[in-house]
Design an enzyme around this catalytic site. Structure first.
Site, PDB file in Angstrom:
ATOM      1  N   TYR A 109      -1.931  -1.829  10.023  1.00 25.85           N
ATOM      2  CA  TYR A 109      -1.869  -1.653   8.708  1.00 25.85           C
ATOM      3  C   TYR A 109      -0.645  -1.011   8.151  1.00 25.85           C
ATOM      4  O   TYR A 109      -0.290  -1.620   7.170  1.00 25.85           O
ATOM      5  CB  TYR A 109      -3.200  -0.864   7.966  1.00 25.85           C
ATOM      6  CG  TYR A 109      -3.159  -0.754   6.393  1.00 25.85           C
ATOM      7  CD1 TYR A 109      -4.069  -1.943   5.920  1.00 25.85           C
ATOM      8  CD2 TYR A 109      -2.543   0.201   5.534  1.00 25.85           C
ATOM      9  CE1 TYR A 109      -4.283  -1.707   4.365  1.00 25.85           C
ATOM     10  CE2 TYR A 109      -2.886  -0.016   4.111  1.00 25.85           C
ATOM     11  CZ  TYR A 109      -3.793  -0.967   3.801  1.00 25.85           C
ATOM     12  OH  TYR A 109      -3.698  -0.849   2.502  1.00 25.85           O
ATOM     13  N   SER A 142       0.993  -1.234  -0.071  1.00 25.09           N
ATOM     14  CA  SER A 142      -0.039   0.083   0.184  1.00 25.09           C
ATOM     15  C   SER A 142       0.917   1.362  -0.181  1.00 25.09           C
ATOM     16  O   SER A 142       1.881   1.199   0.347  1.00 25.09           O
ATOM     17  CB  SER A 142      -0.961   0.130   1.247  1.00 25.09           C
ATOM     18  OG  SER A 142      -1.382   1.411   1.430  1.00 25.09           O
TER      19      SER A 142
END
Length: 252
Positions: free
Chosen positions: A164, A141
């Site tokens: 995350y 990401s």
């Protein structure tokens, strides 16, 4: 580019995994689609036009945190590559920073990063055992590359979970580690790091996010597929240990 090749897509019941599976089939590949939730996977694949009768698709149940089932799966396949689109997490995932307990942080990192390690390890073992050229693509990401822009979440209930950031940044380095460890041109380990993907988020978030891009705003899921298929293809035969960022400038 991919005709006649065989790829494993883990997490094929998700938005990215199901869309990618359909794209690979359209390119003439055989796809082994795997997910922990077979009903959801079959529903998502049906929406992508991949019915049960499609001979280019093999469906398997897979829990990436189950060592025995992962071992058995890799022992039974003939593969040219694999993509890990899974995102295992517990029910409390997504809390804001001060509300995350140590137990939840550890569990979520273990579930996702640990299973990704196992998947990567099995891909490398498969290559060492068979000698067959292999391309592994991990999905990281932009928030594995840069710090979050928390202002885009103002006036929403959303946040960018701390787990995350830890997981996605680690995936990029693990991909590089694996490429270096195997050290063979015929085994490639790379990442794709998408920006935010549109999934009916609140309008204030969408507008703030768009202001940090060159005009696109949130990506459509198909905007990410080309980079993944490129890395799987022979056109990327010497691209190794790299991270392709697809974000229309958000991370600049």
């Amino acid at each position: 580019m991919l005709k006649g090749k065989s790829f494993l897509v883990a997490g094929a019941g998700g938005l990215l995994g199901s869309t990618l599976s359909a794209a690979l089939v359209a390119e003439g590949a055989h796809v082994i689609v795997a997910d922990i939730n077979l009903d959801l996977m079959n529903e998502r694949l049906q929406q992508q036009g991949l019915g049960q009768e499609n001979s280019q698709v093999t469906r398997v149940s897979l829990d990436l945190n189950d060592v025995v089932s992962v071992d058995k799966l890799f022992a039974s396949l003939e593969l040219d590559g694999a993509v890990n689109c899974t995102y295992p997490r517990n029910k409390r995932y997504g809390a804001k920073f001060f509300d995350v307990t140590l137990a939840d942080f550890n569990e979520n990192v273990s579930l996702h990063l640990g299973s990704s390690f196992l998947f990567m390890q099995q891909c490398a073992k498969y290559f060492e055992r068979t000698g067959r050229p292999f391309s592994l693509v991990n999905i990281s990401s932009i928030y594995g590359v840069v710090a979050p822009k928390f202002e885009v979440y103002d006036d929403t209930k959303m946040t960018m979970p701390v787990e995350y950031a830890a997981i996605k940044s680690a995936l990029i380095h693990l991909s590089k580690y694996l490429a270096s460890y195997v050290g063979n041109s015929h085994f490639r380990s790379n990442c794709v790091s998408p920006g935010g993907i549109f999934d009916h988020q609140p309008e204030p978030f969408l507008q703030r996010y768009k202001g940090h891009t060159f005009g696109k705003g949130m990506l459509d899921i198909n905007d990410v597929i080309g980079s993944i298929t490129f890395l799987l293809s022979d056109q990327a035969r010497y691209v190794n240990g790299q991270n392709i960022v697809v974000d229309d400038g958000f991370s600049l």
